[in-house]
Write an enzyme that holds these catalytic residues in place. Sequence first.
Site, PDB file in Angstrom:
ATOM      1  N   GLN A 131      16.692  -3.514  -3.357  1.00  0.00           N
ATOM      2  CA  GLN A 131      17.903  -3.685  -2.499  1.00  0.00           C
ATOM      3  C   GLN A 131      18.974  -3.179  -2.940  1.00  0.00           C
ATOM      4  O   GLN A 131      19.504  -3.334  -3.871  1.00  0.00           O
ATOM      5  CB  GLN A 131      17.991  -5.283  -2.123  1.00  0.00           C
ATOM      6  CG  GLN A 131      19.098  -5.437  -1.205  1.00  0.00           C
ATOM      7  CD  GLN A 131      19.454  -7.041  -1.221  1.00  0.00           C
ATOM      8  OE1 GLN A 131      18.942  -7.782  -2.098  1.00  0.00           O
ATOM      9  NE2 GLN A 131      20.119  -7.325   0.059  1.00  0.00           N
ATOM     10  N   GLY A 132      19.498  -1.855  -2.265  1.00  0.00           N
ATOM     11  CA  GLY A 132      20.588  -1.152  -2.880  1.00  0.00           C
ATOM     12  C   GLY A 132      21.897  -1.334  -1.953  1.00  0.00           C
ATOM     13  O   GLY A 132      22.194  -0.683  -1.187  1.00  0.00           O
ATOM     14  N   TYR A 133      22.303  -2.443  -2.342  1.00  0.00           N
ATOM     15  CA  TYR A 133      23.541  -3.091  -1.598  1.00  0.00           C
ATOM     16  C   TYR A 133      24.989  -2.897  -2.558  1.00  0.00           C
ATOM     17  O   TYR A 133      25.843  -2.245  -2.432  1.00  0.00           O
ATOM     18  CB  TYR A 133      23.611  -4.499  -1.199  1.00  0.00           C
ATOM     19  CG  TYR A 133      22.992  -4.765   0.296  1.00  0.00           C
ATOM     20  CD1 TYR A 133      21.897  -4.045   0.505  1.00  0.00           C
ATOM     21  CD2 TYR A 133      23.154  -5.729   1.004  1.00  0.00           C
ATOM     22  CE1 TYR A 133      21.308  -4.056   2.059  1.00  0.00           C
ATOM     23  CE2 TYR A 133      22.627  -6.258   2.009  1.00  0.00           C
ATOM     24  CZ  TYR A 133      21.674  -5.365   2.615  1.00  0.00           C
ATOM     25  OH  TYR A 133      20.973  -5.575   3.976  1.00  0.00           O
ATOM     26  N   SER A 134      24.878  -3.713  -3.516  1.00  0.00           N
ATOM     27  CA  SER A 134      26.092  -3.927  -4.578  1.00  0.00           C
ATOM     28  C   SER A 134      26.131  -2.785  -5.156  1.00  0.00           C
ATOM     29  O   SER A 134      25.571  -1.812  -5.891  1.00  0.00           O
ATOM     30  CB  SER A 134      25.711  -4.940  -5.663  1.00  0.00           C
ATOM     31  OG  SER A 134      25.343  -6.222  -5.136  1.00  0.00           O
ATOM     32  N   SER A 166      17.575  -5.449  -8.400  1.00  0.00           N
ATOM     33  CA  SER A 166      16.663  -6.104  -8.995  1.00  0.00           C
ATOM     34  C   SER A 166      15.286  -5.214  -8.684  1.00  0.00           C
ATOM     35  O   SER A 166      15.168  -4.661  -7.605  1.00  0.00           O
ATOM     36  CB  SER A 166      16.391  -7.395  -8.162  1.00  0.00           C
ATOM     37  OG  SER A 166      17.340  -8.343  -8.303  1.00  0.00           O
ATOM     38  N   GLU A 249      17.503 -13.194   3.588  1.00  0.00           N
ATOM     39  CA  GLU A 249      17.631 -13.461   2.192  1.00  0.00           C
ATOM     40  C   GLU A 249      18.035 -14.779   1.985  1.00  0.00           C
ATOM     41  O   GLU A 249      17.463 -15.453   1.106  1.00  0.00           O
ATOM     42  CB  GLU A 249      18.544 -12.262   1.555  1.00  0.00           C
ATOM     43  CG  GLU A 249      18.779 -12.519  -0.222  1.00  0.00           C
ATOM     44  CD  GLU A 249      19.340 -11.518  -0.734  1.00  0.00           C
ATOM     45  OE1 GLU A 249      20.047 -10.622  -0.091  1.00  0.00           O
ATOM     46  OE2 GLU A 249      19.465 -11.564  -1.760  1.00  0.00           O
ATOM     47  N   SER A 372      27.815 -15.406  -2.985  1.00  0.00           N
ATOM     48  CA  SER A 372      28.143 -16.235  -4.025  1.00  0.00           C
ATOM     49  C   SER A 372      28.604 -17.557  -3.178  1.00  0.00           C
ATOM     50  O   SER A 372      29.007 -17.698  -2.097  1.00  0.00           O
ATOM     51  CB  SER A 372      29.509 -15.825  -4.895  1.00  0.00           C
ATOM     52  OG  SER A 372      30.599 -15.837  -4.100  1.00  0.00           O
ATOM     53  N   ASN A 373      28.635 -18.604  -4.203  1.00  0.00           N
ATOM     54  CA  ASN A 373      29.175 -20.013  -3.489  1.00  0.00           C
ATOM     55  C   ASN A 373      30.538 -19.768  -2.940  1.00  0.00           C
ATOM     56  O   ASN A 373      30.681 -20.435  -1.804  1.00  0.00           O
ATOM     57  CB  ASN A 373      29.133 -20.935  -4.672  1.00  0.00           C
ATOM     58  CG  ASN A 373      27.992 -21.778  -4.746  1.00  0.00           C
ATOM     59  OD1 ASN A 373      26.862 -21.115  -4.312  1.00  0.00           O
ATOM     60  ND2 ASN A 373      27.719 -22.984  -5.481  1.00  0.00           N
ATOM     61  N   GLU A 374      31.249 -19.091  -3.602  1.00  0.00           N
ATOM     62  CA  GLU A 374      32.760 -19.263  -2.937  1.00  0.00           C
ATOM     63  C   GLU A 374      32.894 -18.469  -1.531  1.00  0.00           C
ATOM     64  O   GLU A 374      33.514 -18.767  -0.688  1.00  0.00           O
ATOM     65  CB  GLU A 374      33.772 -18.382  -3.836  1.00  0.00           C
ATOM     66  CG  GLU A 374      34.109 -19.237  -5.412  1.00  0.00           C
ATOM     67  CD  GLU A 374      32.785 -18.918  -6.077  1.00  0.00           C
ATOM     68  OE1 GLU A 374      31.782 -18.120  -6.150  1.00  0.00           O
ATOM     69  OE2 GLU A 374      32.594 -19.755  -7.169  1.00  0.00           O
TER      70      GLU A 374
HETATM   71  C1  LIG Z   1      20.267 -12.227 -10.552  1.00  0.00           C
HETATM   72  C2  LIG Z   1      20.919 -11.346  -9.446  1.00  0.00           C
HETATM   73  C3  LIG Z   1      20.078 -10.418  -8.723  1.00  0.00           C
HETATM   74  C4  LIG Z   1      20.957  -9.266  -7.817  1.00  0.00           C
HETATM   75  N1  LIG Z   1      19.951  -8.374  -7.220  1.00  0.00           N
HETATM   76  C5  LIG Z   1      20.814  -7.522  -6.309  1.00  0.00           C
HETATM   77  C6  LIG Z   1      20.063  -6.762  -5.723  1.00  0.00           C
HETATM   78  O1  LIG Z   1      18.721  -6.587  -6.124  1.00  0.00           O
HETATM   79  N2  LIG Z   1      20.524  -5.683  -4.901  1.00  0.00           N
HETATM   80  C7  LIG Z   1      21.957  -5.888  -4.881  1.00  0.00           C
HETATM   81  O2  LIG Z   1      22.302  -4.959  -3.991  1.00  0.00           O
HETATM   82  N3  LIG Z   1      22.765  -6.864  -5.365  1.00  0.00           N
HETATM   83  C8  LIG Z   1      22.041  -7.712  -6.349  1.00  0.00           C
HETATM   84  N4  LIG Z   1      22.800  -8.619  -6.814  1.00  0.00           N
HETATM   85  C9  LIG Z   1      24.203  -8.658  -6.553  1.00  0.00           C
HETATM   86  C10 LIG Z   1      24.928  -9.720  -5.862  1.00  0.00           C
HETATM   87  O3  LIG Z   1      24.706  -9.689  -4.890  1.00  0.00           O
HETATM   88  C11 LIG Z   1      26.434  -9.846  -6.414  1.00  0.00           C
HETATM   89  O4  LIG Z   1      26.617 -10.113  -7.508  1.00  0.00           O
HETATM   90  C12 LIG Z   1      27.281 -10.898  -5.332  1.00  0.00           C
HETATM   91  O5  LIG Z   1      27.228 -10.287  -4.099  1.00  0.00           O
HETATM   92  C13 LIG Z   1      28.588 -10.759  -5.903  1.00  0.00           C
HETATM   93  O6  LIG Z   1      29.065  -9.661  -6.328  1.00  0.00           O
HETATM   94  P1  LIG Z   1      29.863  -9.373  -7.407  1.00  0.00           P
HETATM   95  O7  LIG Z   1      28.922  -9.428  -8.745  1.00  0.00           O
HETATM   96  O8  LIG Z   1      30.438  -7.827  -7.433  1.00  0.00           O
HETATM   97  O9  LIG Z   1      31.119 -10.218  -7.656  1.00  0.00           O
HETATM   98  P2  LIG Z   1      32.593 -10.103  -6.987  1.00  0.00           P
HETATM   99  O10 LIG Z   1      32.455  -9.893  -5.475  1.00  0.00           O
HETATM  100  O11 LIG Z   1      33.500  -9.160  -7.864  1.00  0.00           O
HETATM  101  O12 LIG Z   1      33.019 -11.482  -7.139  1.00  0.00           O
HETATM  102  C14 LIG Z   1      33.585 -12.158  -8.454  1.00  0.00           C
HETATM  103  C15 LIG Z   1      34.043 -13.382  -8.305  1.00  0.00           C
HETATM  104  O13 LIG Z   1      35.256 -13.596  -7.554  1.00  0.00           O
HETATM  105  C16 LIG Z   1      34.563 -14.434  -6.354  1.00  0.00           C
HETATM  106  N5  LIG Z   1      35.235 -13.906  -5.019  1.00  0.00           N
HETATM  107  C17 LIG Z   1      35.153 -12.711  -4.567  1.00  0.00           C
HETATM  108  N6  LIG Z   1      35.811 -12.492  -3.492  1.00  0.00           N
HETATM  109  C18 LIG Z   1      35.948 -13.828  -3.079  1.00  0.00           C
HETATM  110  C19 LIG Z   1      36.753 -14.147  -1.935  1.00  0.00           C
HETATM  111  N7  LIG Z   1      37.124 -13.695  -0.863  1.00  0.00           N
HETATM  112  N8  LIG Z   1      37.283 -15.490  -1.812  1.00  0.00           N
HETATM  113  C20 LIG Z   1      36.858 -16.493  -3.069  1.00  0.00           C
HETATM  114  N9  LIG Z   1      36.318 -15.946  -4.041  1.00  0.00           N
HETATM  115  C21 LIG Z   1      35.635 -14.769  -4.191  1.00  0.00           C
HETATM  116  C22 LIG Z   1      33.174 -14.575  -6.212  1.00  0.00           C
HETATM  117  O14 LIG Z   1      32.390 -15.625  -5.721  1.00  0.00           O
HETATM  118  C23 LIG Z   1      32.939 -14.464  -7.719  1.00  0.00           C
HETATM  119  O15 LIG Z   1      32.958 -15.619  -8.414  1.00  0.00           O
HETATM  120  C24 LIG Z   1      22.349  -9.435  -7.687  1.00  0.00           C
HETATM  121  C25 LIG Z   1      22.886 -10.527  -8.542  1.00  0.00           C
HETATM  122  C26 LIG Z   1      22.248 -11.304  -9.297  1.00  0.00           C
HETATM  123  C27 LIG Z   1      23.052 -12.416 -10.302  1.00  0.00           C
END
Ligand SMILES: Cc1cc2nc3c(=O)[nH]c(=O)nc-3n(C[C@H](O)[C@H](O)[C@H](O)COP(=O)(O)OP(=O)(O)OC[C@H]3O[C@@H](n4cnc5c(N)ncnc54)[C@H](O)[C@@H]3O)c2cc1C
Length: 392
Positions: A131-134, A166, A249, A372-374
């Site tokens: 999955q190429g999202y992030s 992943s 998902e 994320s939970n938030e």
């Molecule tokens: C084990 C694992 C597997 C993954 N696999 C994939 C994958 O296969 N493909 C893929 O594309 N991605 C993958 N991800 C990425 C995942 O989708 C992102 O980590 C997730 O969406 C959070 O984005 P970020 O890490 O950029 O954190 P950020 O968006 O930078 O957030 C950082 C912190 O700030 C908080 N935050 C951000 N915005 C807000 C808001 N508006 N209000 C309150 N709090 C906020 C978040 O909750 C977090 O605690 C994976 C992540 C993990 C941990």
Amino acid sequence: MNLRWSAEDEAFRQEAREWLTDKLAGEFAIVRGRGGPGDEHALFDERHSWERALGAAGWTCVAWPEEYGGRGLSLTQQVIFYEEYARAQGPGRVGLVGEGLLGPTIIHFGTEDQKQRFLPPIATGDELWCQGYSEPDAGSDLANVATRAELDGDEWVIHGQKVWTSLAHWADWCFVLCRTDRDAPKHKGISYLLVPMRQDGIDIRPIRQVTGTSEFNEVFFEGARTAATNVVGAVNDGWKVAMGTLAFERGALTLGQQLNFENELTAIREVATKTGRVEDPLVRQRLADATIGLRIMRFNALRALGPLARAEMTPLTAVHKLYWATVHRSLGELAMDVLGTDAEIGEQAPYELTAFQRMFLYTRADTIYGGSNEIQRNIIGERVLGLPKEPA
Ligand SMILES: Cc1cc2nc3c(=O)[nH]c(=O)nc-3n(C[C@H](O)[C@H](O)[C@H](O)COP(=O)(O)OP(=O)(O)OC[C@H]3O[C@@H](n4cnc5c(N)ncnc54)[C@H](O)[C@@H]3O)c2cc1C
């Protein structure tokens, strides 16, 4: 939904149980119980063979229509299959992203040609997906994706970077969110492209995780190419498709997961009994809470099945994601606490984690990936409770 089992359902359960028990006691005994969260690196070739064996016997993609390689099972029988898979301690599935995320997305949003081309090799275990999202600047704020794709004749050419991808190192294909109109508003100029991973324009770099292994990667696109027809939904309308995938998902995919969590809880209970910690009233209370939490998670997953069949992301999906991630993270903490000081000791030198330690470390990620939970709390606050919207 009626979850009482008919005679036909019971016969189906028996068939699934016999097949799984027989294979996992016999030629595939080595993969039994392996490859789960935190253990994804384990026995990849063996688990890939298992995926193909499952596919050949019709046990992959059981929810999909038969014409695309699925089994066309009713919801009840899907639940039964997931239960039996967990009961038999079936290994972590190497084809999960294809089966659980991309497949349902193509079934809902794809063209007939795309269904014919992409679904059967997922069902047979011959093509694996990631999955190429992030991206570094697009996680919670996914609409910020900057990886760009431009048409060059009958091909898309892609430049940019994804992160946390992943299983990219094993995948044959990736579904990639790309910006295809830089002048359009953020959510409008995105397309959902299907991109072959094994080509010169793609560089995959593993990220070492706290478990010591590398389940996810950075993926660099430097002139990577894919056919112009490999876009799901309309060009520049990929946001809708991307949200459909996220609904899958965050939703029913977790039905099978919850049953694996039950296995973890059983193991925790056994250790608590063996170490005598079960006599501690606080530990007993947490074991009871975990049991209740997993039961509620099951009902949430079942409730999510209806909207999910329509690829809808409802507030319920957010409630479910928030709930199961939090319950599972607490389960990881409980696993450490029932071990007491033994939780500090590894399996063997120099750095082999025990199953409980892997689980504890991996559950820290549950409250992040898939939203994320938030972010789930924001969705619930705004769309369920009607609280004021977050400032843009
Ligand atoms: C084990 C694992 C597997 C993954 N696999 C994939 C994958 O296969 N493909 C893929 O594309 N991605 C993958 N991800 C990425 C995942 O989708 C992102 O980590 C997730 O969406 C959070 O984005 P970020 O890490 O950029 O954190 P950020 O968006 O930078 O957030 C950082 C912190 O700030 C908080 N935050 C951000 N915005 C807000 C808001 N508006 N209000 C309150 N709090 C906020 C978040 O909750 C977090 O605690 C994976 C992540 C993990 C941990």
